[in-house]
Design a protein around this motif. Structure first.
Motif, PDB file in Angstrom:
ATOM      1  N   ALA A 214      28.304  43.096  28.300  1.00  0.00           N
ATOM      2  CA  ALA A 214      28.667  42.019  29.235  1.00  0.00           C
ATOM      3  C   ALA A 214      29.988  42.783  29.919  1.00  0.00           C
ATOM      4  CB  ALA A 214      29.106  40.829  28.592  1.00  0.00           C
ATOM      5  N   VAL A 215      30.186  42.610  31.175  1.00  0.00           N
ATOM      6  CA  VAL A 215      31.279  42.924  31.971  1.00  0.00           C
ATOM      7  C   VAL A 215      31.861  41.794  33.050  1.00  0.00           C
ATOM      8  CG1 VAL A 215      32.196  44.342  33.862  1.00  0.00           C
ATOM      9  CG2 VAL A 215      30.725  45.330  31.963  1.00  0.00           C
ATOM     10  N   VAL A 216      33.010  41.796  32.754  1.00  0.00           N
ATOM     11  CA  VAL A 216      33.520  40.742  33.894  1.00  0.00           C
ATOM     12  C   VAL A 216      34.994  41.411  34.448  1.00  0.00           C
ATOM     13  CG1 VAL A 216      34.973  38.569  34.397  1.00  0.00           C
ATOM     14  CG2 VAL A 216      32.987  38.754  32.508  1.00  0.00           C
ATOM     15  N   LEU A 217      34.926  41.489  35.783  1.00  0.00           N
ATOM     16  CA  LEU A 217      36.047  42.360  36.402  1.00  0.00           C
ATOM     17  C   LEU A 217      36.289  41.972  37.959  1.00  0.00           C
ATOM     18  CD1 LEU A 217      34.381  43.967  38.964  1.00  0.00           C
ATOM     19  CD2 LEU A 217      33.830  45.693  37.117  1.00  0.00           C
ATOM     20  N   THR A 218      37.438  42.406  38.267  1.00  0.00           N
ATOM     21  CA  THR A 218      37.874  41.907  39.664  1.00  0.00           C
ATOM     22  C   THR A 218      38.067  43.406  40.327  1.00  0.00           C
ATOM     23  OG1 THR A 218      40.193  41.885  39.250  1.00  0.00           O
ATOM     24  CG2 THR A 218      38.906  39.765  38.977  1.00  0.00           C
ATOM     25  N   MET A 219      38.122  43.402  41.640  1.00  0.00           N
ATOM     26  CA  MET A 219      38.367  44.648  42.687  1.00  0.00           C
ATOM     27  C   MET A 219      39.350  44.240  43.419  1.00  0.00           C
ATOM     28  SD  MET A 219      35.797  46.569  41.221  1.00  0.00           S
ATOM     29  CE  MET A 219      35.661  47.913  42.562  1.00  0.00           C
ATOM     30  N   ALA A 220      40.093  45.390  43.635  1.00  0.00           N
ATOM     31  CA  ALA A 220      41.041  45.394  44.692  1.00  0.00           C
ATOM     32  C   ALA A 220      41.252  46.636  45.576  1.00  0.00           C
ATOM     33  CB  ALA A 220      42.519  44.763  44.060  1.00  0.00           C
ATOM     34  N   GLY A 221      40.951  46.519  46.851  1.00  0.00           N
ATOM     35  CA  GLY A 221      40.968  48.026  47.634  1.00  0.00           C
ATOM     36  C   GLY A 221      40.108  48.974  47.089  1.00  0.00           C
ATOM     37  N   GLY A 222      38.940  48.271  46.783  1.00  0.00           N
ATOM     38  CA  GLY A 222      38.029  49.303  46.247  1.00  0.00           C
ATOM     39  C   GLY A 222      38.106  49.718  45.017  1.00  0.00           C
TER      40      GLY A 222
ATOM     41  N   ARG B 267      25.658  50.469  33.501  1.00  0.00           N
ATOM     42  CA  ARG B 267      24.874  49.428  34.368  1.00  0.00           C
ATOM     43  C   ARG B 267      25.617  48.278  34.846  1.00  0.00           C
ATOM     44  NH1 ARG B 267      18.589  49.884  32.222  1.00  0.00           N
ATOM     45  NH2 ARG B 267      18.309  52.172  32.904  1.00  0.00           N
ATOM     46  N   ALA B 268      26.129  47.597  33.444  1.00  0.00           N
ATOM     47  CA  ALA B 268      26.826  46.570  33.834  1.00  0.00           C
ATOM     48  C   ALA B 268      28.111  46.386  34.652  1.00  0.00           C
ATOM     49  CB  ALA B 268      27.194  45.840  32.472  1.00  0.00           C
ATOM     50  N   LEU B 269      28.930  47.672  34.431  1.00  0.00           N
ATOM     51  CA  LEU B 269      29.988  47.736  35.459  1.00  0.00           C
ATOM     52  C   LEU B 269      29.482  47.953  36.845  1.00  0.00           C
ATOM     53  CD1 LEU B 269      31.703  50.574  33.165  1.00  0.00           C
ATOM     54  CD2 LEU B 269      32.810  48.234  34.007  1.00  0.00           C
ATOM     55  N   GLN B 270      28.473  48.685  37.220  1.00  0.00           N
ATOM     56  CA  GLN B 270      28.103  48.984  38.624  1.00  0.00           C
ATOM     57  C   GLN B 270      27.493  47.477  39.062  1.00  0.00           C
ATOM     58  OE1 GLN B 270      25.498  52.173  37.142  1.00  0.00           O
ATOM     59  NE2 GLN B 270      26.404  53.332  39.066  1.00  0.00           N
ATOM     60  N   ARG B 271      26.873  46.927  38.462  1.00  0.00           N
ATOM     61  CA  ARG B 271      26.322  45.453  39.079  1.00  0.00           C
ATOM     62  C   ARG B 271      27.497  44.417  39.113  1.00  0.00           C
ATOM     63  NH1 ARG B 271      23.083  42.016  37.360  1.00  0.00           N
ATOM     64  NH2 ARG B 271      22.842  42.643  35.076  1.00  0.00           N
ATOM     65  N   ALA B 272      28.425  44.591  38.075  1.00  0.00           N
ATOM     66  CA  ALA B 272      29.420  43.626  38.165  1.00  0.00           C
ATOM     67  C   ALA B 272      30.441  43.899  39.543  1.00  0.00           C
ATOM     68  CB  ALA B 272      30.295  43.506  36.949  1.00  0.00           C
ATOM     69  N   ALA B 273      30.583  45.344  39.802  1.00  0.00           N
ATOM     70  CA  ALA B 273      31.474  45.778  40.641  1.00  0.00           C
ATOM     71  C   ALA B 273      30.823  45.285  42.190  1.00  0.00           C
ATOM     72  CB  ALA B 273      31.655  47.185  40.834  1.00  0.00           C
ATOM     73  N   ALA B 274      29.388  45.498  42.500  1.00  0.00           N
ATOM     74  CA  ALA B 274      28.579  45.286  43.379  1.00  0.00           C
ATOM     75  C   ALA B 274      28.761  43.635  43.952  1.00  0.00           C
ATOM     76  CB  ALA B 274      27.206  45.640  43.357  1.00  0.00           C
ATOM     77  N   ARG B 275      28.903  42.773  42.940  1.00  0.00           N
ATOM     78  CA  ARG B 275      29.014  41.330  42.948  1.00  0.00           C
ATOM     79  C   ARG B 275      30.262  40.996  43.158  1.00  0.00           C
ATOM     80  NH1 ARG B 275      25.231  39.652  37.742  1.00  0.00           N
ATOM     81  NH2 ARG B 275      23.350  40.106  39.030  1.00  0.00           N
ATOM     82  N   ALA B 276      31.408  41.603  42.943  1.00  0.00           N
ATOM     83  CA  ALA B 276      33.038  41.327  43.290  1.00  0.00           C
ATOM     84  C   ALA B 276      32.998  41.108  44.737  1.00  0.00           C
ATOM     85  CB  ALA B 276      33.582  42.308  42.606  1.00  0.00           C
ATOM     86  N   ARG B 277      33.621  40.377  44.938  1.00  0.00           N
ATOM     87  CA  ARG B 277      34.003  39.998  46.590  1.00  0.00           C
ATOM     88  C   ARG B 277      35.528  39.875  46.756  1.00  0.00           C
ATOM     89  NH1 ARG B 277      30.299  36.084  45.053  1.00  0.00           N
ATOM     90  NH2 ARG B 277      32.007  34.208  45.079  1.00  0.00           N
TER      91      ARG B 277
ATOM     92  N   ALA C 120      39.504  52.283  30.653  1.00  0.00           N
ATOM     93  CA  ALA C 120      39.137  53.364  31.312  1.00  0.00           C
ATOM     94  C   ALA C 120      38.544  53.705  32.883  1.00  0.00           C
ATOM     95  CB  ALA C 120      38.042  54.184  30.576  1.00  0.00           C
ATOM     96  N   VAL C 121      38.214  52.067  33.125  1.00  0.00           N
ATOM     97  CA  VAL C 121      37.649  52.051  34.506  1.00  0.00           C
ATOM     98  C   VAL C 121      38.923  51.513  35.534  1.00  0.00           C
ATOM     99  CG1 VAL C 121      35.581  52.139  33.922  1.00  0.00           C
ATOM    100  CG2 VAL C 121      36.680  50.079  34.215  1.00  0.00           C
ATOM    101  N   ILE C 122      39.721  50.801  34.821  1.00  0.00           N
ATOM    102  CA  ILE C 122      40.740  50.344  35.741  1.00  0.00           C
ATOM    103  C   ILE C 122      41.675  51.091  36.651  1.00  0.00           C
ATOM    104  CG2 ILE C 122      42.917  48.874  35.631  1.00  0.00           C
ATOM    105  CD1 ILE C 122      42.218  47.430  33.192  1.00  0.00           C
ATOM    106  N   GLY C 123      41.775  50.962  37.713  1.00  0.00           N
ATOM    107  CA  GLY C 123      42.226  51.891  38.869  1.00  0.00           C
ATOM    108  C   GLY C 123      41.452  52.854  39.446  1.00  0.00           C
TER     109      GLY C 123
END
Length: 287
Positions: A199-207, A277-287, A232-235
């Motif tokens: 499971a992944v929950v994330l937010t994006m800022a500036g890509g 896979r979860a990271l990639q899909r979560a990022a694609a869904r972040a607005r 490891a993926v933050i930033g």
């Protein structure tokens, strides 16, 4: 097989249920959806003398918004989650995961509270609740207390529940607007536990990833929070190197058992793939 003999009780309130558990002691078991307890009783792996059916307690069922959180009654079913517009809007990852639990017949009876309270490492909801920062309301003869989901699981089928306590509600903070989430589950067939899930929950800022939480299902004797994998993926922009680093960090804490789903190394390997896979899909869904 047929379960052993038992006495049946159907309390009408939480107070009545707690009183029965206190009075009957270790020979009593609360009954929610029954999808874990009843099979164990049929195999005589569990032989309670008393079953306390929680279905008569109306206050244990329902979904409501409470300021910045969603409160889910313990007897709310997986089907109720799927039917809830509030869950779909505020916590879409719970919608996604509920659709992957067993089959429609099970989802009509299987409860969220039973799924998180049982301590079964194969259950899907515990890792999600940890990833979302949820807490559990536990009520017993000494009163009520709230325990973070991340502190609840102590071992396979061992939890922070004290004798005589029942889990009555789950409180889930609503992630910020624009967050992305995903639940990736590999299983052998419909209705099966996960070979590995993330499971992944994330937010994006500036890509780039601004915040991230990652949970793992059925890859240890308890659900896991993969904190180092999230760090490891933050930033990063989730390039190939960042994804590989996250998968490696997640695999480092996995201790799956070898079973009919595959050897331990295979399950760790596909566990890392579920994380990517979860990271990639979560990022694609972040607005």
């Amino acid at each position: 097989m047929i379960p052993g003999p038992f006495s049946y009780h159907r309390p009408a309130s939480i107070a009545d249920a707690v009183k029965l558990l206190s009075l009957l002691g270790s020979e009593a078991r609360p009954l929610a959806g029954g999808h874990s307890l009843i099979p164990m009783m049929k195999l005589r792996l569990a032989t309670p003398e008393h079953l306390i059916d929680l279905h008569g307690i109306a206050t244990l069922r329902g979904i409501r918004r409470d300021a910045g959180a969603v409160v889910i009654g313990a007897m709310t079913t997986q089907h109720d989650l799927l039917a809830s517009a509030l869950i779909g809007e505020a916590l879409p990852i719970l919608h996604e995961a509920a659709q992957l639990i067993a089959d429609p017949q099970v989802r009509y009876l299987g409860t969220v509270g039973g799924n998180v309270a049982n301590g079964d490492p194969g259950n899907d909801m515990p890792a999600l609740m940890m990833t979302l920062g949820a807490s559990y309301r536990l009520e017993g003869a000494q009163g009520a207390r709230d325990v973070p989901a991340a502190e609840f699981y102590q071992g396979a089928y061992f939890t922070a529940l004290e004798p005589g306590e029942i889990l009555t509600a789950i409180t889930v903070p609503v992630p910020p607007a624009g967050h992305g989430s995903a639940y990736e589950k590999l299983k052998r067939k419909v209705g099966d536990y996960a070979t590995a899930a993330a499971a992944v929950v994330l937010t994006m800022a500036g890509g780039k990833v601004a915040t991230c939480a990652i949970g793992l299902t059925n890859l240890s004797e308890t659900p896991l929070l993969a904190d180092d994998a999230a760090k490891a993926v933050i930033g990063t922009s989730l390039d190939g190197a960042a994804l590989a680093n996250a998968a490696a960090a997640a695999r480092a804490i996995m201790t799956p058992a070898a079973d009919a789903r595959g050897p331990a190394e295979y399950r760790k390997h596909v566990g890392g793939i579920m994380v990517m896979r979860a990271l990639q899909r979560a990022a694609a869904r972040a607005r």
